[in-house]
Design a protein around this motif. Structure first.
Motif, PDB file in Angstrom:
ATOM      1  N   GLY A  46       0.811  -1.220   0.000  1.00  0.00           N
ATOM      2  CA  GLY A  46       0.000   0.000   0.000  1.00  0.00           C
ATOM      3  C   GLY A  46       0.839   1.262   0.000  1.00  0.00           C
ATOM      4  N   LEU A  47       1.912   1.252   0.763  1.00  0.00           N
ATOM      5  CA  LEU A  47       2.779   2.436   0.787  1.00  0.00           C
ATOM      6  C   LEU A  47       3.438   2.660  -0.577  1.00  0.00           C
ATOM      7  CD1 LEU A  47       4.379   2.057   4.319  1.00  0.00           C
ATOM      8  CD2 LEU A  47       2.660   3.729   3.588  1.00  0.00           C
ATOM      9  N   GLY A  48       3.869   1.577  -1.207  1.00  0.00           N
ATOM     10  CA  GLY A  48       4.459   1.700  -2.539  1.00  0.00           C
ATOM     11  C   GLY A  48       3.437   2.135  -3.571  1.00  0.00           C
ATOM     12  N   ALA A  49       2.278   1.502  -3.554  1.00  0.00           N
ATOM     13  CA  ALA A  49       1.220   1.856  -4.498  1.00  0.00           C
ATOM     14  C   ALA A  49       0.747   3.290  -4.269  1.00  0.00           C
ATOM     15  CB  ALA A  49       0.046   0.884  -4.366  1.00  0.00           C
ATOM     16  N   GLY A  50       0.575   3.653  -3.001  1.00  0.00           N
ATOM     17  CA  GLY A  50       0.132   5.014  -2.684  1.00  0.00           C
ATOM     18  C   GLY A  50       1.130   6.052  -3.154  1.00  0.00           C
ATOM     19  N   ALA A  51       2.419   5.775  -2.988  1.00  0.00           N
ATOM     20  CA  ALA A  51       3.451   6.712  -3.452  1.00  0.00           C
ATOM     21  C   ALA A  51       3.364   6.883  -4.970  1.00  0.00           C
ATOM     22  CB  ALA A  51       4.837   6.223  -3.046  1.00  0.00           C
ATOM     23  N   TYR A  52       3.203   5.768  -5.683  1.00  0.00           N
ATOM     24  CA  TYR A  52       3.095   5.866  -7.146  1.00  0.00           C
ATOM     25  C   TYR A  52       1.843   6.643  -7.540  1.00  0.00           C
ATOM     26  CZ  TYR A  52       2.511   5.102 -12.025  1.00  0.00           C
ATOM     27  OH  TYR A  52       2.326   5.345 -13.364  1.00  0.00           O
ATOM     28  N   LEU A  53       0.715   6.350  -6.900  1.00  0.00           N
ATOM     29  CA  LEU A  53      -0.533   7.032  -7.247  1.00  0.00           C
ATOM     30  C   LEU A  53      -0.434   8.536  -7.007  1.00  0.00           C
ATOM     31  CD1 LEU A  53      -3.073   4.454  -5.786  1.00  0.00           C
ATOM     32  CD2 LEU A  53      -2.567   4.855  -8.207  1.00  0.00           C
ATOM     33  N   LEU A  54       0.153   8.919  -5.889  1.00  0.00           N
ATOM     34  CA  LEU A  54       0.316  10.350  -5.606  1.00  0.00           C
ATOM     35  C   LEU A  54       1.225  11.011  -6.635  1.00  0.00           C
ATOM     36  CD1 LEU A  54       0.624  10.255  -1.721  1.00  0.00           C
ATOM     37  CD2 LEU A  54      -1.301  11.130  -3.074  1.00  0.00           C
ATOM     38  N   LEU A  55       2.310  10.345  -6.964  1.00  0.00           N
ATOM     39  CA  LEU A  55       3.231  10.868  -7.973  1.00  0.00           C
ATOM     40  C   LEU A  55       2.535  10.992  -9.322  1.00  0.00           C
ATOM     41  CD1 LEU A  55       6.160  11.706  -8.643  1.00  0.00           C
ATOM     42  CD2 LEU A  55       6.600   9.307  -9.185  1.00  0.00           C
ATOM     43  N   TYR A  56       1.817   9.965  -9.702  1.00  0.00           N
ATOM     44  CA  TYR A  56       1.084   9.984 -10.973  1.00  0.00           C
ATOM     45  C   TYR A  56       0.116  11.167 -11.024  1.00  0.00           C
ATOM     46  CZ  TYR A  56      -2.246   8.641 -14.605  1.00  0.00           C
ATOM     47  OH  TYR A  56      -3.064   8.647 -15.714  1.00  0.00           O
ATOM     48  N   LEU A  57      -0.680  11.326  -9.971  1.00  0.00           N
ATOM     49  CA  LEU A  57      -1.677  12.398  -9.949  1.00  0.00           C
ATOM     50  C   LEU A  57      -1.024  13.773  -9.975  1.00  0.00           C
ATOM     51  CD1 LEU A  57      -4.090  10.793  -7.347  1.00  0.00           C
ATOM     52  CD2 LEU A  57      -4.592  11.175  -9.778  1.00  0.00           C
ATOM     53  N   LEU A  58       0.067  13.948  -9.237  1.00  0.00           N
ATOM     54  CA  LEU A  58       0.738  15.248  -9.205  1.00  0.00           C
ATOM     55  C   LEU A  58       1.412  15.572 -10.535  1.00  0.00           C
ATOM     56  CD1 LEU A  58       2.162  15.144  -5.581  1.00  0.00           C
ATOM     57  CD2 LEU A  58       0.329  16.637  -6.448  1.00  0.00           C
ATOM     58  N   VAL A  59       2.026  14.579 -11.154  1.00  0.00           N
ATOM     59  CA  VAL A  59       2.665  14.818 -12.454  1.00  0.00           C
ATOM     60  C   VAL A  59       1.602  15.081 -13.516  1.00  0.00           C
ATOM     61  CG1 VAL A  59       3.987  13.705 -14.310  1.00  0.00           C
ATOM     62  CG2 VAL A  59       4.783  13.561 -11.941  1.00  0.00           C
ATOM     63  N   ARG A  60       0.551  14.314 -13.484  1.00  0.00           N
ATOM     64  CA  ARG A  60      -0.509  14.422 -14.498  1.00  0.00           C
ATOM     65  C   ARG A  60      -1.290  15.731 -14.390  1.00  0.00           C
ATOM     66  NH1 ARG A  60      -2.627  10.846 -18.490  1.00  0.00           N
ATOM     67  NH2 ARG A  60      -4.739  11.499 -18.921  1.00  0.00           N
ATOM     68  N   ARG A  61      -1.587  16.158 -13.168  1.00  0.00           N
ATOM     69  CA  ARG A  61      -2.472  17.304 -12.980  1.00  0.00           C
ATOM     70  C   ARG A  61      -1.806  18.517 -12.347  1.00  0.00           C
ATOM     71  NH1 ARG A  61      -7.963  15.358 -10.525  1.00  0.00           N
ATOM     72  NH2 ARG A  61      -9.032  15.908 -12.423  1.00  0.00           N
ATOM     73  N   GLY A  62      -0.587  18.377 -11.865  1.00  0.00           N
ATOM     74  CA  GLY A  62       0.074  19.497 -11.200  1.00  0.00           C
ATOM     75  C   GLY A  62      -0.674  19.886  -9.934  1.00  0.00           C
ATOM     76  N   TRP A  63      -0.705  21.179  -9.670  1.00  0.00           N
ATOM     77  CA  TRP A  63      -1.363  21.664  -8.454  1.00  0.00           C
ATOM     78  C   TRP A  63      -2.862  21.429  -8.469  1.00  0.00           C
ATOM     79  CZ3 TRP A  63       1.368  22.236  -4.377  1.00  0.00           C
ATOM     80  CH2 TRP A  63       2.710  22.600  -4.484  1.00  0.00           C
ATOM     81  N   ARG A  64      -3.430  21.249  -9.663  1.00  0.00           N
ATOM     82  CA  ARG A  64      -4.872  20.964  -9.755  1.00  0.00           C
ATOM     83  C   ARG A  64      -5.228  19.633  -9.101  1.00  0.00           C
ATOM     84  NH1 ARG A  64      -6.929  20.211 -14.935  1.00  0.00           N
ATOM     85  NH2 ARG A  64      -4.901  19.388 -15.481  1.00  0.00           N
ATOM     86  N   ALA A  65      -4.232  18.774  -8.910  1.00  0.00           N
ATOM     87  CA  ALA A  65      -4.482  17.475  -8.279  1.00  0.00           C
ATOM     88  C   ALA A  65      -5.074  17.642  -6.888  1.00  0.00           C
ATOM     89  CB  ALA A  65      -3.191  16.666  -8.213  1.00  0.00           C
ATOM     90  N   PHE A  66      -4.744  18.740  -6.213  1.00  0.00           N
ATOM     91  CA  PHE A  66      -5.245  18.949  -4.862  1.00  0.00           C
ATOM     92  C   PHE A  66      -6.736  19.262  -4.831  1.00  0.00           C
ATOM     93  CE2 PHE A  66      -0.699  19.395  -4.276  1.00  0.00           C
ATOM     94  CZ  PHE A  66      -0.513  18.606  -3.143  1.00  0.00           C
TER      95      PHE A  66
END
Length: 153
Positions: free
Chosen positions: A56-76
Motif C-alpha cells: 500500500g505504501l508503494g502503491a500510494g506513493a506511485y498514485l500520488l506521484l502519478y496524480l501530481l505529475v498528471r495534474r500538477g497543483w490541480r491534483a489537490f
C-alpha cells in the motif's frame, strides 16, 4: 510512455485494494477458522497485514506521484488524490502506530498468549481500533476503484 503510466496507475489501485480485501476479509478469517493454534493464525495474519501495508505504501506513493505529475497543483482539487492520501495515512497509522503497540502487548504478555493474560482487554481494544481503521481504508479503496478514472482526467 503515457499508456504505461496509466496502466501502472490502474494496476497500483488493483493490487493495493485487492490486497486489502484479500488479506483482511478472506485470508485472515480463513486462518482463524482453520488453524486450531490462534497464536499461529494471528502471527501469520500479522505477517500478511504487514506485507499489504508495504504494498500500500508503494502503491500510494506511485498514485500520488502519478496524480501530481498528471495534474500538477490541480491534483489537490481532486477527490481521488485525497482518497489516496487518506488511505496512505491510515496505512502509516496502522503499520507504524498501532501494530507496534499490539506487538509490545504480545511481548509483555509472554510467556502466556496475550489473550490469556491480564493485557487481554488492552490488546482487544487496540485490535478493535486497528480493525476499524482497516475497514475505513478498505471502504476508501473501494471508492477509489470506482472513481479511478477521475484521476486520469
Amino acid at each position: 510512455m503515457n499508456k504505461l503510466a496509466e496502466s501502472l496507475y490502474a494496476l497500483a489501485i488493483a493490487v493495493w485494494v485487492g490486497g486489502l480485501v484479500a488479506i483482511g476479509y478472506l485470508a485472515a478469517p480463513v486462518l482463524f477458522a482453520q488453524l486450531s493454534d490462534r497464536t499461529l493464525a494471528g502471527n501469520l495474519a500479522g505477517t500478511m497485514f504487514s506485507a499489504v501495508a508495504w504494498v500500500g505504501l508503494g502503491a500510494g506513493a506511485y498514485l500520488l506521484l502519478y496524480l501530481l505529475v498528471r495534474r500538477g497543483w490541480r491534483a489537490f482539487k481532486s477527490s481521488v488524490l485525497w482518497i489516496v492520501l487518506a488511505m496512505a495515512a491510515l496505512t502509516v497509522a496502522g503499520h507504524f502506530g498501532i501494530q507496534p503497540i499490539l506487538a509490545q502487548l504480545k511481548a509483555d504478555a509472554l510467556p502466556r498468549a496475550v489473550m490469556e493474560s491480564a493485557l487481554r482487554d488492552r490488546f482487544a481494544t487496540w485490535h478493535g481500533v486497528s480493525s476499524g481503521l482497516y475497514l475505513v481504508q478498505t471502504l476508501l479503496g473501494l471508492w477509489l476503484v470506482i472513481w479511478q478514472e477521475r484521476g486520469k482526467r
